[in-house]
Design a protein around this motif. Structure first.
Motif, PDB file in Angstrom:
ATOM      1  N   ASP A  49       0.846  -1.184   0.000  1.00 55.46           N
ATOM      2  CA  ASP A  49       0.000   0.000   0.000  1.00 55.46           C
ATOM      3  C   ASP A  49       0.882   1.233   0.000  1.00 55.46           C
ATOM      4  N   GLY A  50       0.249   2.394  -0.044  1.00 55.11           N
ATOM      5  CA  GLY A  50       1.044   3.612  -0.078  1.00 55.11           C
ATOM      6  C   GLY A  50       0.214   4.850   0.149  1.00 55.11           C
ATOM      7  N   ILE A  51       0.905   5.976   0.078  1.00 52.13           N
ATOM      8  CA  ILE A  51       0.232   7.264   0.182  1.00 52.13           C
ATOM      9  C   ILE A  51       0.692   8.151  -0.973  1.00 52.13           C
ATOM     10  N   HIS A  52      -0.153   9.087  -1.314  1.00 49.01           N
ATOM     11  CA  HIS A  52       0.150  10.066  -2.354  1.00 49.01           C
ATOM     12  C   HIS A  52      -0.258  11.424  -1.811  1.00 49.01           C
ATOM     13  N   GLN A  53       0.594  12.413  -2.002  1.00 52.39           N
ATOM     14  CA  GLN A  53       0.225  13.767  -1.635  1.00 52.39           C
ATOM     15  C   GLN A  53       0.981  14.761  -2.507  1.00 52.39           C
ATOM     16  N   GLN A  54       0.439  15.959  -2.590  1.00 53.81           N
ATOM     17  CA  GLN A  54       1.090  17.033  -3.333  1.00 53.81           C
ATOM     18  C   GLN A  54       1.316  18.210  -2.398  1.00 53.81           C
ATOM     19  N   LEU A  55       2.514  18.775  -2.510  1.00 53.44           N
ATOM     20  CA  LEU A  55       2.876  19.942  -1.721  1.00 53.44           C
ATOM     21  C   LEU A  55       3.200  21.089  -2.670  1.00 53.44           C
ATOM     22  N   THR A  56       2.984  22.303  -2.207  1.00 54.16           N
ATOM     23  CA  THR A  56       3.401  23.480  -2.966  1.00 54.16           C
ATOM     24  C   THR A  56       4.267  24.346  -2.057  1.00 54.16           C
ATOM     25  N   GLY A 106       5.718  28.816  -5.474  1.00 52.88           N
ATOM     26  CA  GLY A 106       4.996  28.198  -6.585  1.00 52.88           C
ATOM     27  C   GLY A 106       5.560  26.884  -7.094  1.00 52.88           C
ATOM     28  N   LYS A 107       6.583  26.365  -6.461  1.00 50.05           N
ATOM     29  CA  LYS A 107       7.125  25.063  -6.866  1.00 50.05           C
ATOM     30  C   LYS A 107       6.167  23.970  -6.394  1.00 50.05           C
ATOM     31  N   VAL A 108       6.219  22.829  -7.072  1.00 50.56           N
ATOM     32  CA  VAL A 108       5.308  21.723  -6.765  1.00 50.56           C
ATOM     33  C   VAL A 108       6.117  20.470  -6.479  1.00 50.56           C
ATOM     34  N   LEU A 109       5.658  19.705  -5.492  1.00 55.90           N
ATOM     35  CA  LEU A 109       6.263  18.427  -5.150  1.00 55.90           C
ATOM     36  C   LEU A 109       5.166  17.390  -5.041  1.00 55.90           C
ATOM     37  N   GLU A 110       5.276  16.337  -5.855  1.00 52.55           N
ATOM     38  CA  GLU A 110       4.346  15.216  -5.796  1.00 52.55           C
ATOM     39  C   GLU A 110       5.073  14.059  -5.131  1.00 52.55           C
ATOM     40  N   ILE A 111       4.425  13.440  -4.142  1.00 51.84           N
ATOM     41  CA  ILE A 111       5.055  12.386  -3.341  1.00 51.84           C
ATOM     42  C   ILE A 111       4.252  11.091  -3.439  1.00 51.84           C
ATOM     43  N   PHE A 112       4.965  10.008  -3.705  1.00 51.00           N
ATOM     44  CA  PHE A 112       4.427   8.657  -3.576  1.00 51.00           C
ATOM     45  C   PHE A 112       5.318   7.945  -2.568  1.00 51.00           C
ATOM     46  N   ALA A 113       4.786   7.556  -1.421  1.00 51.74           N
ATOM     47  CA  ALA A 113       5.529   6.785  -0.422  1.00 51.74           C
ATOM     48  C   ALA A 113       4.837   5.430  -0.315  1.00 51.74           C
ATOM     49  N   THR A 147      12.134  16.958 -11.896  1.00 57.01           N
ATOM     50  CA  THR A 147      13.204  16.045 -11.489  1.00 57.01           C
ATOM     51  C   THR A 147      12.591  15.018 -10.560  1.00 57.01           C
ATOM     52  N   THR A 148      12.816  13.753 -10.868  1.00 56.30           N
ATOM     53  CA  THR A 148      12.330  12.675 -10.015  1.00 56.30           C
ATOM     54  C   THR A 148      13.437  12.257  -9.073  1.00 56.30           C
ATOM     55  N   VAL A 149      13.112  12.218  -7.797  1.00 53.69           N
ATOM     56  CA  VAL A 149      14.038  11.776  -6.765  1.00 53.69           C
ATOM     57  C   VAL A 149      13.468  10.502  -6.164  1.00 53.69           C
ATOM     58  N   VAL A 150      14.303   9.486  -6.044  1.00 47.55           N
ATOM     59  CA  VAL A 150      13.882   8.210  -5.467  1.00 47.55           C
ATOM     60  C   VAL A 150      14.754   7.938  -4.253  1.00 47.55           C
ATOM     61  N   CYS A 151      14.122   7.488  -3.173  1.00 49.41           N
ATOM     62  CA  CYS A 151      14.904   7.027  -2.030  1.00 49.41           C
ATOM     63  C   CYS A 151      14.246   5.786  -1.443  1.00 49.41           C
ATOM     64  N   ARG A 175      11.744  -0.647   4.276  1.00 50.32           N
ATOM     65  CA  ARG A 175      10.855  -1.337   3.332  1.00 50.32           C
ATOM     66  C   ARG A 175      10.054  -0.373   2.466  1.00 50.32           C
ATOM     67  N   TYR A 176      10.328   0.913   2.607  1.00 49.66           N
ATOM     68  CA  TYR A 176       9.569   1.934   1.891  1.00 49.66           C
ATOM     69  C   TYR A 176      10.337   2.464   0.683  1.00 49.66           C
ATOM     70  N   TYR A 177       9.614   2.589  -0.395  1.00 50.01           N
ATOM     71  CA  TYR A 177      10.114   3.183  -1.633  1.00 50.01           C
ATOM     72  C   TYR A 177       9.411   4.533  -1.745  1.00 50.01           C
ATOM     73  N   VAL A 178      10.186   5.601  -1.895  1.00 47.62           N
ATOM     74  CA  VAL A 178       9.603   6.942  -1.949  1.00 47.62           C
ATOM     75  C   VAL A 178      10.032   7.613  -3.245  1.00 47.62           C
ATOM     76  N   GLU A 179       9.048   8.132  -3.945  1.00 44.52           N
ATOM     77  CA  GLU A 179       9.291   8.842  -5.199  1.00 44.52           C
ATOM     78  C   GLU A 179       8.816  10.280  -5.028  1.00 44.52           C
ATOM     79  N   LEU A 180       9.713  11.213  -5.253  1.00 42.23           N
ATOM     80  CA  LEU A 180       9.434  12.639  -5.126  1.00 42.23           C
ATOM     81  C   LEU A 180       9.606  13.270  -6.502  1.00 42.23           C
ATOM     82  N   VAL A 181       8.603  13.961  -6.994  1.00 39.47           N
ATOM     83  CA  VAL A 181       8.707  14.622  -8.297  1.00 39.47           C
ATOM     84  C   VAL A 181       8.620  16.129  -8.061  1.00 39.47           C
ATOM     85  N   PHE A 182       9.773  16.789  -8.232  1.00 41.41           N
ATOM     86  CA  PHE A 182       9.887  18.231  -8.032  1.00 41.41           C
ATOM     87  C   PHE A 182       9.713  18.943  -9.366  1.00 41.41           C
ATOM     88  N   SER A 183       8.918  19.999  -9.392  1.00 41.22           N
ATOM     89  CA  SER A 183       8.823  20.825 -10.601  1.00 41.22           C
ATOM     90  C   SER A 183       8.843  22.296 -10.211  1.00 41.22           C
TER      91      SER A 183
END
Length: 177
Positions: free
Chosen positions: A74-81, A85-92, A136-140, A144-152
């Motif tokens: 399972d996971g979570i998704h959220q968007q931050l600003t 005005g920059k945007v960050l989309e998160i999938f953890a 830019t996609t950042v992965v960490c 046991r967690y895979y986190v994908e951060l998409v910065f724009s």
């Protein structure tokens, strides 16, 4: 007598254990939500979502089977600003084991592009960034967690990397608990 013992003691105990372990899994991934403002970042209204493997098909276009085959639970998704005005989309996402999370990171690294464009971020973690036009996609990987951060919205890569490191520190600390 055996039936009575099963009905009154064993069955309720097993049900309690099952419910507790299911709640623990959801609680764990939910703890990765960025709840408070981080520096200049705030969660966009109504952007937070908890998802199971069935709901993943609604969130991403075409890649859900790959995540599921690697062991996504399972996971979570959220968007931050940001204030600027920059945007960050998160999938953890919880992959159950560090090995599955690392395997997903390897697949994502291959999918995102040539090895020459991959920027390693922190020596103590499995983390990398892959710049592309507009984002830019950042992965960490944190346990046991895979986190994908998409910065724009970033024009300065050093500032983006500094912001990414803040989030990587949050996830590696929170995901290790």
């Amino acid at each position: 007598m055996v039936t009575l013992v099963l009905q009154r003691f064993i069955f309720p105990l097993l049900c309690s254990l099952l419910l507790f372990s299911t709640a623990q899994a959801k609680t764990s991934v939910v703890s990765l939500r960025v709840k408070k403002s981080v520096a200049q970042w705030q969660e966009q209204k109504d952007s937070y979502q908890y998802f199971s493997t069935q709901k993943l098909f609604e969130l991403i276009n075409g890649g859900a089977p790959q995540y599921i085959s690697q062991g996504l639970i399972d996971g979570i998704h959220q968007q931050l600003t940001s204030d600027s005005g920059k945007v960050l989309e998160i999938f953890a996402e919880d992959f159950g084991t560090p090995q599955h999370a690392l395997a997903m990171a390897g697949i994502k690294k291959d999918d995102l592009g040539a090895a020459s464009s991959v920027l390693p971020l922190d020596s103590g973690t499995t983390s990398f960034a892959v710049p592309a036009i507009g984002a830019t996609t950042v992965v960490c990987v944190a346990n046991r967690y895979y986190v994908e951060l998409v910065f724009s919205g970033f024009t300065n890569q050093d500032k983006l990397i500094a912001e990414a490191r803040k989030f990587i520190a949050f996830y590696t600390t929170t995901g290790s608990k």
